[in-house]
Scaffold this motif. Structure first.
Motif, PDB file in Angstrom:
ATOM      1  N   GLU A 210       8.627  12.522   2.052  1.00  0.00           N
ATOM      2  CA  GLU A 210       8.360  11.881   0.764  1.00  0.00           C
ATOM      3  C   GLU A 210       7.091  12.458   0.131  1.00  0.00           C
ATOM      4  OE1 GLU A 210      10.499   9.543  -0.646  1.00  0.00           O
ATOM      5  OE2 GLU A 210      11.741  10.253   1.005  1.00  0.00           O
ATOM      6  N   ALA A 211       6.817  12.060  -1.092  1.00  0.00           N
ATOM      7  CA  ALA A 211       5.677  12.598  -1.828  1.00  0.00           C
ATOM      8  C   ALA A 211       4.354  12.157  -1.207  1.00  0.00           C
ATOM      9  CB  ALA A 211       5.744  12.132  -3.284  1.00  0.00           C
ATOM     10  N   ASN A 212       3.454  13.116  -1.044  1.00  0.00           N
ATOM     11  CA  ASN A 212       2.094  12.821  -0.628  1.00  0.00           C
ATOM     12  C   ASN A 212       1.206  12.605  -1.847  1.00  0.00           C
ATOM     13  OD1 ASN A 212       2.102  13.092   2.303  1.00  0.00           O
ATOM     14  ND2 ASN A 212       2.515  15.273   1.978  1.00  0.00           N
TER      15      ASN A 212
ATOM     16  N   PHE B  86       0.842  -1.194   0.000  1.00  0.00           N
ATOM     17  CA  PHE B  86       0.000   0.000   0.000  1.00  0.00           C
ATOM     18  C   PHE B  86       0.877   1.244   0.000  1.00  0.00           C
ATOM     19  CE2 PHE B  86       0.729  -1.401   4.317  1.00  0.00           C
ATOM     20  CZ  PHE B  86       0.960  -0.251   5.050  1.00  0.00           C
ATOM     21  N   LYS B  87       0.282   2.349  -0.410  1.00  0.00           N
ATOM     22  CA  LYS B  87       1.015   3.607  -0.489  1.00  0.00           C
ATOM     23  C   LYS B  87       1.104   4.226   0.901  1.00  0.00           C
ATOM     24  CE  LYS B  87       1.854   3.475  -4.860  1.00  0.00           C
ATOM     25  NZ  LYS B  87       1.848   4.638  -5.763  1.00  0.00           N
ATOM     26  N   TYR B  88       2.332   4.560   1.297  1.00  0.00           N
ATOM     27  CA  TYR B  88       2.583   5.106   2.633  1.00  0.00           C
ATOM     28  C   TYR B  88       3.631   6.207   2.507  1.00  0.00           C
ATOM     29  CZ  TYR B  88       3.667   5.083   7.699  1.00  0.00           C
ATOM     30  OH  TYR B  88       3.861   5.414   9.019  1.00  0.00           O
ATOM     31  N   PRO B  89       3.226   7.477   2.609  1.00  0.00           N
ATOM     32  CA  PRO B  89       4.204   8.565   2.496  1.00  0.00           C
ATOM     33  C   PRO B  89       4.934   8.784   3.812  1.00  0.00           C
ATOM     34  CG  PRO B  89       2.006   9.473   2.779  1.00  0.00           C
ATOM     35  CD  PRO B  89       1.846   7.975   2.743  1.00  0.00           C
ATOM     36  N   LYS B  90       6.203   8.451   3.836  1.00  0.00           N
ATOM     37  CA  LYS B  90       7.004   8.724   5.027  1.00  0.00           C
ATOM     38  C   LYS B  90       7.423  10.194   5.032  1.00  0.00           C
ATOM     39  CE  LYS B  90       8.680   3.967   5.522  1.00  0.00           C
ATOM     40  NZ  LYS B  90       8.249   3.611   6.882  1.00  0.00           N
ATOM     41  N   ALA B  91       7.913  10.636   6.172  1.00  0.00           N
ATOM     42  CA  ALA B  91       8.293  12.044   6.338  1.00  0.00           C
ATOM     43  C   ALA B  91       9.210  12.491   5.212  1.00  0.00           C
ATOM     44  CB  ALA B  91       8.975  12.242   7.687  1.00  0.00           C
TER      45      ALA B  91
ATOM     46  N   THR C  11      10.007  18.720   7.645  1.00  0.00           N
ATOM     47  CA  THR C  11      10.527  17.557   6.906  1.00  0.00           C
ATOM     48  C   THR C  11      11.962  17.236   7.322  1.00  0.00           C
ATOM     49  OG1 THR C  11      11.424  18.866   5.084  1.00  0.00           O
ATOM     50  CG2 THR C  11       9.102  18.207   4.925  1.00  0.00           C
ATOM     51  N   PRO C  12      12.410  16.013   7.077  1.00  0.00           N
ATOM     52  CA  PRO C  12      13.814  15.668   7.374  1.00  0.00           C
ATOM     53  C   PRO C  12      14.794  16.519   6.572  1.00  0.00           C
ATOM     54  CG  PRO C  12      12.526  13.690   6.947  1.00  0.00           C
ATOM     55  CD  PRO C  12      11.668  14.851   6.569  1.00  0.00           C
ATOM     56  N   GLN C  13      14.377  16.914   5.379  1.00  0.00           N
ATOM     57  CA  GLN C  13      15.249  17.749   4.563  1.00  0.00           C
ATOM     58  C   GLN C  13      15.463  19.117   5.224  1.00  0.00           C
ATOM     59  OE1 GLN C  13      12.634  16.009   3.617  1.00  0.00           O
ATOM     60  NE2 GLN C  13      12.970  14.954   1.657  1.00  0.00           N
ATOM     61  N   GLU C  14      14.422  19.625   5.884  1.00  0.00           N
ATOM     62  CA  GLU C  14      14.507  20.939   6.533  1.00  0.00           C
ATOM     63  C   GLU C  14      15.095  20.864   7.941  1.00  0.00           C
ATOM     64  OE1 GLU C  14      10.586  23.316   5.203  1.00  0.00           O
ATOM     65  OE2 GLU C  14      10.210  21.279   5.902  1.00  0.00           O
ATOM     66  N   ASN C  15      14.907  19.745   8.598  1.00  0.00           N
ATOM     67  CA  ASN C  15      15.250  19.635  10.016  1.00  0.00           C
ATOM     68  C   ASN C  15      16.003  18.343  10.310  1.00  0.00           C
ATOM     69  OD1 ASN C  15      15.234  20.034  12.834  1.00  0.00           O
ATOM     70  ND2 ASN C  15      13.157  19.198  13.065  1.00  0.00           N
ATOM     71  N   PRO C  16      17.106  18.076   9.630  1.00  0.00           N
ATOM     72  CA  PRO C  16      17.801  16.791   9.822  1.00  0.00           C
ATOM     73  C   PRO C  16      18.288  16.577  11.251  1.00  0.00           C
ATOM     74  CG  PRO C  16      19.165  18.315   8.556  1.00  0.00           C
ATOM     75  CD  PRO C  16      17.802  18.926   8.639  1.00  0.00           C
ATOM     76  N   SER C  17      18.759  17.614  11.895  1.00  0.00           N
ATOM     77  CA  SER C  17      19.273  17.440  13.263  1.00  0.00           C
ATOM     78  C   SER C  17      18.158  17.100  14.233  1.00  0.00           C
ATOM     79  CB  SER C  17      19.996  18.714  13.719  1.00  0.00           C
ATOM     80  OG  SER C  17      19.102  19.816  13.779  1.00  0.00           O
ATOM     81  N   GLY C  18      16.972  17.716  14.048  1.00  0.00           N
ATOM     82  CA  GLY C  18      15.841  17.398  14.919  1.00  0.00           C
ATOM     83  C   GLY C  18      15.453  15.936  14.821  1.00  0.00           C
ATOM     84  N   TYR C  19      15.539  15.375  13.606  1.00  0.00           N
ATOM     85  CA  TYR C  19      15.219  13.962  13.404  1.00  0.00           C
ATOM     86  C   TYR C  19      16.291  13.052  14.005  1.00  0.00           C
ATOM     87  CZ  TYR C  19      11.242  14.641  10.231  1.00  0.00           C
ATOM     88  OH  TYR C  19      10.013  14.952   9.711  1.00  0.00           O
TER      89      TYR C  19
END
Length: 721
Positions: free
Chosen positions: A246-248, A239-244, A634-642
C-alpha cells in the motif's frame, strides 16, 4: 545385609529430604517479581568521564533527583537537580543534558503515543542559576536544545517550533501539520516501529540550521481500532498504517535557516525512505541515508547546506536487503566509521570524507553485534562481537587500522558495555545460563577490573533453592545446517523414560532465541513445565541471525518456508531420541513466533500434537510495508510468497489442538490477523481454542493479564500434551 539395608534407607531418606527442600515454582511467583534481577538504574556519563548521573525517585515524598556518582568509588558526590527545590516542577520522569551540560531538559506528565513516542510537559533547568523555564503549556514532543543552549526546538501537533530561551519568544517553523495528513519533525507510525526513529529533525553544529523530515501521509490508508474501556460506548483509535504493497508516506527533506526564518527543500535522487539524518562535524554538511522501496539499495548522501547540492558518498546494494546502520560516526577530519554486511558478516569499516574506503577494521566469520564508539584520545574503536561463538558476546577494542585488537572481557557468556563519555571506564554487564547479571567497572584501556557493583548473588541463591535444571546448549544438524539449540529436561530426568517435547522459537529474520544468558521470564515458565514432566527445547532455524548474511537471508521472499521446514525437521529428529515421545510434541511462539507455530501445526500436522500462537501474523498481507517488504517485496510482485506460507491458506490441514491468543489493542500485529484466521478455521470446520484480551497491545500485559495468559497456556499444554 542389615548394614546395607540401613545405608539404603539412609540414602533414600536423604534423597527425600533433598527433594522436599527444593521449592516448586508457581506461575504467581513468575509474575509477582519473585525472581526480579537487581539492575543498574539508567545512568548517563558526564563529559568529565569520571562521574555519571542517575535519576532517582523518592517513593514517600514523590521527589525526583538527578544525582552524581563517582565511577571509581560508586559514591554519590553531588545532587544536580532536586524537584523538592523547584516550585514549578513537582517531579520529573526523564531528563536530557545539553552538550556542555549547563542546561537540562526535564520531562513531566509523559504520555505514551506508540512504542517509542511520547508527549509531555517539559522544562529547561539552568544548572548554574538553578532556574527553571517551562518550554510550553502544551504537551509537546522531542524537545531538543540547540548547541548554544539558547534555543529549544520541539514538535507540537505535527509542527516544529523554536523557543528562544532568553527572550521567551516562540517561532513556528512549519504550519501545515495536520493529524493523519502532514507530520513535521517526528515520524509516522511505520518509521517509528521499523526504523526505530521518532525525532526527525536535527540541529547543525553551530545551531544556525535545522534539518527536518516532512511526512505527507494523506494517501496512506487509515487503520482503526476499537477501544472498549469502561464507558457505555467504545471509542476508536484511527491512525495511518501502510500495509504491504500500500501507499507509504511521501517523505521529503528540508533545511530551515534560523536567522532568516527561511525553509528550503532538498532534492534527492530517487528514493522511498529517509530512515536517518545526521549533521556531520562540518556545520554546513548534512548526511542522510536513503533506501529504495525494496530496501536493497542504500545511499549515504552528503548535502551542502549552502547550495543544497546532494552527493552520494557511499552506496550499498544487496540481492536481499541492506540494514540501516545506527553506527555512523564522524571523526575530526569528517572521515567516518560505518558498519555493514558487505563481506557476508557484519563488520566495521572506515571511509574518508569522500566515501573512499580507508580500511575494513574488523573481519572474520563472526558478527559485530554492537558498536560503542571511537575514542580520539586512545585512537581506539570499541565494539561487541560473537568472536567467542554465536551464542556469546564479548567486548573488544581495536585501532582504526585493524591492528592491536584487545579482548576486554573474560567471562564466557554475554558481556555488554556502557562506556564513560571519555572512554576511561566501562561498566560491564555479564550473564550466562547459570549466572544472573553481574555489573562490574573496568578500565577501558585494558579491561582491568576496578570494582564490583552488583552481582545478584541473592537471586542466584534463591534460584538454587528451586533446583532448576540446567539449560543445555548444543547444535542440531537439520537440512544441512548446524542449528543452535538449548534443552531443559525435568530435574528428575530418566533417560529410560519417554517425555513430551515442548518447543519454543521466535525465528524472525536476524533474531536469536538461543543465547547464553540467564533466565528471562519465559525461562522460569519453561522450568515450571520441566517440573511438570516436559522437555523444553528452543531452536534457531535458518533466517535467524549472527551466523552470517547467507544464513540470515536465505528466507528472502519466502518467510515461513525454510524456517518452518527447519523447525518441523528439528521436531522429527528430536522425536527419534529414545527419551522423547514423538507422539507428544508441541510448539508455541509470540508474534513472528506465533506465525511460525501456526504454520508448524498445519504444515507439520503429522509431527505436532498441539500449538499455541500469541499475537501472530497470519498473513504478511496484513502487516506493515517497511518490515514486510524488506523480506518479501510487495504482494503485487510476490503473491505466491505471501500466500503459500500464510497459515490462513492451510487451515484445512489442522489435526492437533490449537490455541490462538490476541489483544484487541494491538497496533502492531492487528487483531485482524487472528480474526481472519478464526473465520478461515470456522469455515473449514476445524475446532480450536481462542482468547481475546480487550484493549491489550502487542505485549498483552497489565494487572493480572500476564498471569491469566500464562495460566491459560499452561492448562492448555497439560490438557493437550
Amino acid at each position: 545385609m542389615k548394614k546395607a539395608y540401613r545405608l539404603f534407607a539412609f540414602l533414600l531418606t536423604l534423597s527425600t529430604v533433598i527433594t522436599a527442600q527444593q521449592k516448586e515454582i508457581t506461575l504467581e511467583e513468575i509474575w509477582d517479581g519473585t525472581f526480579r534481577q537487581e539492575r543498574l538504574q539508567s545512568l548517563q556519563s558526564l563529559n568529565n568521564g569520571t562521574e555519571y548521573v542517575v535519576l532517582n525517585r523518592d517513593r514517600e515524598s514523590g521527589n525526583s533527583t538527578i544525582d552524581v556518582y563517582s565511577y571509581k568509588t560508586g559514591e554519590k558526590t553531588n545532587t544536580l537537580v532536586n524537584s523538592a527545590n523547584l516550585q514549578e516542577v513537582e517531579n520529573f520522569s526523564g531528563f536530557e543534558f545539553s552538550e556542555n551540560e549547563n542546561k537540562i531538559i526535564l520531562a513531566t506528565n509523559l504520555e505514551s503515543i506508540f512504542r517509542r513516542s511520547t508527549r509531555g510537559i517539559y522544562y529547561v533547568y539552568d544548572v548554574q542559576s538553578k532556574s527553571v523555564q517551562k518550554i510550553s503549556e502544551d504537551q509537546i514532543q522531542e524537545p531538543t536544545l540547540s548547541p548554544g543552549n539558547d534555543k529549544v526546538a520541539y514538535v507540537f501537533e505535527n509542527n516544529i517550533y523554536i523557543k528562544d530561551l532568553t527572550s521567551g519568544n516562540v517561532t513556528q517553523v512549519t504550519s501545515d501539520g495536520k493529524k493523519n495528513e502532514i507530520i513535521n519533525g517526528v515520524t509516522d507510525w511505520v518509521y517509528e516501529e521499523e526504523f526505530s526513529i521518532v525525532r526527525a529533525f536535527d540541529w547543525n553544529k553551530t545551531g544556525n540550521k535545522i534539518a527536518f523530515l516532512k511526512f505527507d501521509e494523506s494517501e496512506v490508508p487509515e487503520f482503526s481500532m476499537d477501544i472498549y474501556g469502561q464507558d457505555l460506548y467504545q471509542t476508536q483509535n484511527r491512525f495511518k498504517y501502510p500495509k504491504a504493497g500500500e501507499a507509504n508516506s511521501d517523505v521529503s527533506l528540508h533545511l530551515y535557516d534560523v536567522a532568516s526564518g527561511e525553509t528550503n527543500d532538498v532534492q534527492l535522487a530517487e528514493y522511498e525512505y529517509i530512515p536517518r539524518l545526521q549533521w556531520t562535524n562540518e556545520s554546513d554538511v548534512l548526511s542522510v541515508q536513503t533506501l529504495n522501496r525494496h530496501q536493497n539499495n542504500l545511499n549515504l548522501i552528503f548535502i551542502n547546506a549552502t547550495n543544497r547540492e546532494a552527493n552520494v558518498i557511499l552506496n550499498e546494494v544487496d540481492e536481499a536487503y541492506v540494514d540501516v546502520t545506527d553506527n555512523l560516526t564522524f571523526l575530526d577530519d569528517n572521515s567516518f566509521i560505518w558498519t555493514s554486511e558487505q563481506d557476508g558478516w557484519n563488520h566495521i569499516y572506515h571511509y574518508n570524507r569522500s566515501g573512499k574506503l580507508k580500511n575494513q577494521i574488523t573481519e572474520g566469520q563472526w558478527e559485530v553485534t554492537n558498536y560503542y564508539g571511537y575514542d580520539p584520545g586512545s585512537k581506539r574503536i570499541f565494539y561487541q562481537s560473537t568472536e567467542n561463538g554465536s551464542i556469546n558476546r564479548d567486548v573488544y577494542s581495536i585501532r582504526p587500522n585493524g591492528r592491536s585488537k584487545q579482548r576486554l572481557t573474560e567471562g564466557t557468556g554475554n558481556n555488554s558495555a556502557d562506556f564513560s563519555a571519555d572512554f576511561t571506564y566501562f561498566i560491564n554487564a555479564f550473564t550466562n545460563a547459570t549466572t544472573p547479571t553481574q555489573y562490574t567497572l573496568h578500565l577501558a584501556k585494558n579491561g582491568k577490573l576496578v570494582r564490583e557493583i552488583e552481582d545478584n548473588a541473592a537471586l542466584a541463591q534463591q534460584v538454587e533453592e528451586y533446583g532448576f535444571s540446567p539449560k543445555e546448549f548444543s547444535t542440531i544438524n537439520v537440512n544441512g545446517n548446524d542449528l543452535n539449540m538449548w534443552m531443559v529436561r525435568p530435574s528428575d530426568f530418566d533417560e529410560t523414560k519417554e517425555y513430551p517435547l515442548f518447543m519454543f522459537q521466535y525465528s524472525g529474520p536476524g533474531s536469536q532465541s538461543v543465547a547464553n544468558t540467564f533466565y528471562n521470564t519465559n525461562d522460569y515458565w519453561f522450568q515450571l513445565l520441566a517440573n511438570e514432566g516436559y522437555i523444553v527445547v528452543a531452536v534457531d532455524p535458518r533466517g535467524t541471525g549472527l551466523k552470517g548474511a547467507d544464513f540470515k537471508k536465505v528466507t528472502q521472499k519466502e518467510l515461513g518456508k525454510y524456517e518452518v521446514e527447519d523447525i518441523i525437521q528439528s521436531a522429527k529428529q528430536l522425536g527419534e531420541r529414545s527419551y522423547i515421545d514423538a507422539d507428544r510434541i508441541g510448539i508455541w511462539g509470540w508474534s513472528y513466533g506465533g506465525f511460525m507455530s501456526s504454520n508448524a501445526i498445519l504444515k507439520g500436522n503429522d509431527t505436532f500434537k498441539m500449538a499455541i500462537a500469541v499475537a501472530p501474523v497470519t498473513s504478511w498481507r496484513f502487516y506493515d510495508s517497511i518490515y514486510t517488504e524488506r523480506y518479501m517485496t510487495t504482494p503485487q510482485e510476490n503473491p505466491s510468497g505471501y500466500d503459500e506460507n500464510s497459515p490462513i491458506n492451510h487451515v484445512e490441514k489442522l489435526k492437533g489442538a490449537y490455541l490462538l491468543v490476541h489483544g484487541t489493542g494491538d497496533d502492531n500485529v492487528h487483531v485482524q490477523n487472528s480474526m481472519r484466521m478464526i473465520e478461515a478455521l470456522v469455515q473449514a470446520n476445524k475446532q480450536f481454542d481462542w482468547a481475546i484480551y480487550p484493549d491489550k497491545n502487542h505485549g498483552i500485559y497489565g494487572g493480572n493479564t500476564r498471569l491469566h495468559l500464562y495460566t491459560l497456556m499452561t492448562n492448555f499444554i497439560k490438557e493437550n500434551l
